[in-house]
Scaffold this active site. Structure first.
Site, PDB file in Angstrom:
ATOM      1  N   SER A  12       0.854  -1.192   0.000  1.00 59.07           N
ATOM      2  CA  SER A  12       0.000   0.000   0.000  1.00 59.07           C
ATOM      3  C   SER A  12       0.881   1.231   0.000  1.00 59.07           C
ATOM      4  O   SER A  12       1.657   1.445   0.947  1.00 59.07           O
ATOM      5  CB  SER A  12      -0.892   0.013   1.236  1.00 59.07           C
ATOM      6  OG  SER A  12      -1.407   1.332   1.399  1.00 59.07           O
ATOM      7  N   HIS A  37      -1.154  -1.254  -4.433  1.00 62.24           N
ATOM      8  CA  HIS A  37      -2.434  -0.979  -3.783  1.00 62.24           C
ATOM      9  C   HIS A  37      -2.551   0.513  -3.461  1.00 62.24           C
ATOM     10  O   HIS A  37      -1.688   1.075  -2.777  1.00 62.24           O
ATOM     11  CB  HIS A  37      -2.520  -1.816  -2.498  1.00 62.24           C
ATOM     12  CG  HIS A  37      -3.809  -1.726  -1.757  1.00 62.24           C
ATOM     13  ND1 HIS A  37      -4.923  -2.471  -2.093  1.00 62.24           N
ATOM     14  CD2 HIS A  37      -4.182  -0.992  -0.676  1.00 62.24           C
ATOM     15  CE1 HIS A  37      -5.917  -2.204  -1.240  1.00 62.24           C
ATOM     16  NE2 HIS A  37      -5.491  -1.304  -0.376  1.00 62.24           N
ATOM     17  N   ASP A  39      -4.829   3.421  -1.782  1.00 62.12           N
ATOM     18  CA  ASP A  39      -5.896   3.654  -0.811  1.00 62.12           C
ATOM     19  C   ASP A  39      -6.501   5.039  -1.002  1.00 62.12           C
ATOM     20  O   ASP A  39      -5.866   6.048  -0.710  1.00 62.12           O
ATOM     21  CB  ASP A  39      -5.329   3.529   0.611  1.00 62.12           C
ATOM     22  CG  ASP A  39      -5.095   2.083   0.991  1.00 62.12           C
ATOM     23  OD1 ASP A  39      -6.038   1.282   0.853  1.00 62.12           O
ATOM     24  OD2 ASP A  39      -3.972   1.751   1.410  1.00 62.12           O
ATOM     25  N   MET A  41      -9.197   7.724   0.127  1.00 61.73           N
ATOM     26  CA  MET A  41      -9.985   8.068   1.321  1.00 61.73           C
ATOM     27  C   MET A  41     -10.568   9.468   1.169  1.00 61.73           C
ATOM     28  O   MET A  41      -9.922  10.349   0.603  1.00 61.73           O
ATOM     29  CB  MET A  41      -9.077   8.028   2.554  1.00 61.73           C
ATOM     30  CG  MET A  41      -8.352   6.698   2.717  1.00 61.73           C
ATOM     31  SD  MET A  41      -7.418   6.675   4.255  1.00 61.73           S
ATOM     32  CE  MET A  41      -6.646   5.049   4.140  1.00 61.73           C
ATOM     33  N   HIS A  70      -8.423   0.898  -4.031  1.00 61.50           N
ATOM     34  CA  HIS A  70      -9.331   0.604  -2.911  1.00 61.50           C
ATOM     35  C   HIS A  70     -10.044   1.894  -2.542  1.00 61.50           C
ATOM     36  O   HIS A  70      -9.446   2.787  -1.944  1.00 61.50           O
ATOM     37  CB  HIS A  70      -8.469   0.057  -1.753  1.00 61.50           C
ATOM     38  CG  HIS A  70      -9.218  -0.233  -0.505  1.00 61.50           C
ATOM     39  ND1 HIS A  70      -8.568  -0.480   0.702  1.00 61.50           N
ATOM     40  CD2 HIS A  70     -10.546  -0.331  -0.237  1.00 61.50           C
ATOM     41  CE1 HIS A  70      -9.475  -0.712   1.640  1.00 61.50           C
ATOM     42  NE2 HIS A  70     -10.681  -0.622   1.106  1.00 61.50           N
ATOM     43  N   MET A  72     -12.311   4.019  -0.416  1.00 65.81           N
ATOM     44  CA  MET A  72     -12.947   4.163   0.904  1.00 65.81           C
ATOM     45  C   MET A  72     -13.654   5.508   0.889  1.00 65.81           C
ATOM     46  O   MET A  72     -13.250   6.477   1.565  1.00 65.81           O
ATOM     47  CB  MET A  72     -11.875   4.085   2.007  1.00 65.81           C
ATOM     48  CG  MET A  72     -11.342   2.661   2.174  1.00 65.81           C
ATOM     49  SD  MET A  72      -9.778   2.607   3.070  1.00 65.81           S
ATOM     50  CE  MET A  72      -8.647   2.874   1.713  1.00 65.81           C
ATOM     51  N   MET A 141     -11.298  -6.603   5.327  1.00 66.85           N
ATOM     52  CA  MET A 141     -10.511  -5.643   6.118  1.00 66.85           C
ATOM     53  C   MET A 141     -10.190  -6.263   7.471  1.00 66.85           C
ATOM     54  O   MET A 141     -11.080  -6.748   8.175  1.00 66.85           O
ATOM     55  CB  MET A 141     -11.298  -4.348   6.351  1.00 66.85           C
ATOM     56  CG  MET A 141     -11.510  -3.465   5.132  1.00 66.85           C
ATOM     57  SD  MET A 141     -10.017  -2.872   4.317  1.00 66.85           S
ATOM     58  CE  MET A 141      -9.179  -1.976   5.626  1.00 66.85           C
ATOM     59  N   ASP A 177      -6.419  -6.813   4.024  1.00 63.36           N
ATOM     60  CA  ASP A 177      -5.856  -5.467   4.130  1.00 63.36           C
ATOM     61  C   ASP A 177      -5.926  -4.998   5.578  1.00 63.36           C
ATOM     62  O   ASP A 177      -7.013  -4.895   6.151  1.00 63.36           O
ATOM     63  CB  ASP A 177      -6.669  -4.539   3.217  1.00 63.36           C
ATOM     64  CG  ASP A 177      -6.059  -3.149   3.086  1.00 63.36           C
ATOM     65  OD1 ASP A 177      -4.990  -2.891   3.655  1.00 63.36           O
ATOM     66  OD2 ASP A 177      -6.679  -2.319   2.385  1.00 63.36           O
TER      67      ASP A 177
HETATM   68  C1  DX5 Z   1      -6.301   1.060   5.658  1.00 67.54           C
HETATM   69  C2  DX5 Z   1      -5.811   0.806   4.258  1.00 67.54           C
HETATM   70  C3  DX5 Z   1      -4.666  -0.130   4.181  1.00 67.54           C
HETATM   71  C4  DX5 Z   1      -3.451   0.311   4.928  1.00 67.54           C
HETATM   72  C5  DX5 Z   1      -2.696  -0.899   5.363  1.00 67.54           C
HETATM   73  O1  DX5 Z   1      -7.455   1.826   5.611  1.00 67.54           O
HETATM   74  O2  DX5 Z   1      -6.857   0.288   3.456  1.00 67.54           O
HETATM   75  O3  DX5 Z   1      -4.354  -0.469   2.846  1.00 67.54           O
HETATM   76  O4  DX5 Z   1      -2.617   1.156   4.208  1.00 67.54           O
HETATM   77  O5  DX5 Z   1      -1.635  -0.499   6.161  1.00 67.54           O
HETATM   78  P1  DX5 Z   1      -0.862  -1.479   7.128  1.00 67.54           P
HETATM   79  O6  DX5 Z   1      -0.319  -2.598   6.301  1.00 67.54           O
HETATM   80  O7  DX5 Z   1       0.197  -0.609   7.704  1.00 67.54           O
HETATM   81  O8  DX5 Z   1      -1.859  -1.976   8.139  1.00 67.54           O
HETATM   82 ZN    ZN Z   2      -6.395  -0.588   1.404  1.00 70.90          ZN
END
Ligand code: DX5
Ligand code: ZN
Length: 233
Positions: A12, A37, A39, A41, A70, A72, A141, A177
């Site tokens: 990520s 990956h 993320d 948000m 991904h 969110m 998750m 994840d």
């Molecule tokens: C959390 C993200 C993850 C996150 C994982 O909301 O979707 O992808 O970056 O990070 P680690 O591996 O540090 O838990």
């Molecule tokens: Zn993620």
């Protein structure tokens, strides 16, 4: 991309140097990442803000493997087209992000991209039972989404085992994840996961100038996971 259940490591880039994404992506790929990956948000569905479509579009030319986006965000449907045009290979939406996950998955499929559905730790598997055939991947998750570096929530292991049985021989990836490390990777791999997202555990101790550390971290997670599944050629 032909379907297989071999272990894939998806760093990520939430844990990368935000001033240097191009070099960070090239570094993790050179060091063995299978997917990248991303993320996304929105400060609403999750309490953090990251990448709009222009940022994802800027990452695209640096990704030679597979760009796994991904989302969110809520609402999600109005932005699917933009993330598809930005160059995502897979778009994953959360079942909790809106009332019509079936329509959301249809909308992702309509862009020609692969479609993933994600469940938060508190969301039951039954919520996706009737959309599985629209999915190329289910993301379990193992932290509450929003931040890297959180502690792995162990109820995700049994959930993964049940999901693996629910999927049967359908070509659907299982992605994990949150809190994936050399300690937790074997648990979810044994339960049936094949795509392991890892932020902190891949980027810790490394940098673009010390990229071999990324390679060591990726190899260690892969070896831990493959130790329980057996290496798939
Ligand atoms: C959390 C993200 C993850 C996150 C994982 O909301 O979707 O992808 O970056 O990070 P680690 O591996 O540090 O838990
Ligand atoms: Zn993620």
């Amino acid at each position: 991309m032909p379907f297989d259940r071999s272990i894939k490591i998806a760093p990520s880039i939430l844990s990368a140097d935000f001033a240097n994404f191009g070099a960070e992506i090239r570094a993790i790929e050179a060091e063995g990442a299978d997917w990248v990956h991303v993320d996304v948000m929105d400060g609403h569905f999750v309490p953090n803000l990251t990448f709009g479509p222009p940022a994802v579009k800027a990452f695209r030319p640096h990704v030679t493997t597979f760009m796994d986006v991904h989302l969110m965000i809520a609402p999600v449907d109005p932005y699917i087209e933009a993330y598809a045009e930005a160059g995502a290979d897979m778009i994953t939406a959360h079942v909790e992000a809106g009332p019509h996950i079936h329509r959301t998955l249809q909308a992702i499929k309509a862009t020609g991209k692969m479609a993933g559905v994600s469940l938060n730790p508190g969301t039951p598997l039954e919520s996706i039972e009737h959309v599985l055939d629209l999915c190329d991947m289910v993301l379990i998750m193992t932290v509450n989404p929003g931040f890297g570096g959180q502690k792995f929530i162990h109820s995700g292991v049994e959930k993964t085992r049940r999901l693996r049985a629910m999927i049967g021989d359908r070509p659907i990836h299982i992605q994990i994840d949150g809190g994936v490390t050399t300690e937790t990777a074997p648990l979810v791999a044994a339960a049936g996961a094949d795509v392991l997202v890892a932020g902190s555990a891949v980027f810790k101790g490394g940098s673009v100038d010390k990229a071999s550390v990324y390679g060591d971290n990726i190899r260690a997670i892969r070896a831990a996971a493959e130790g329980v599944t057996g290496k798939v050629a």
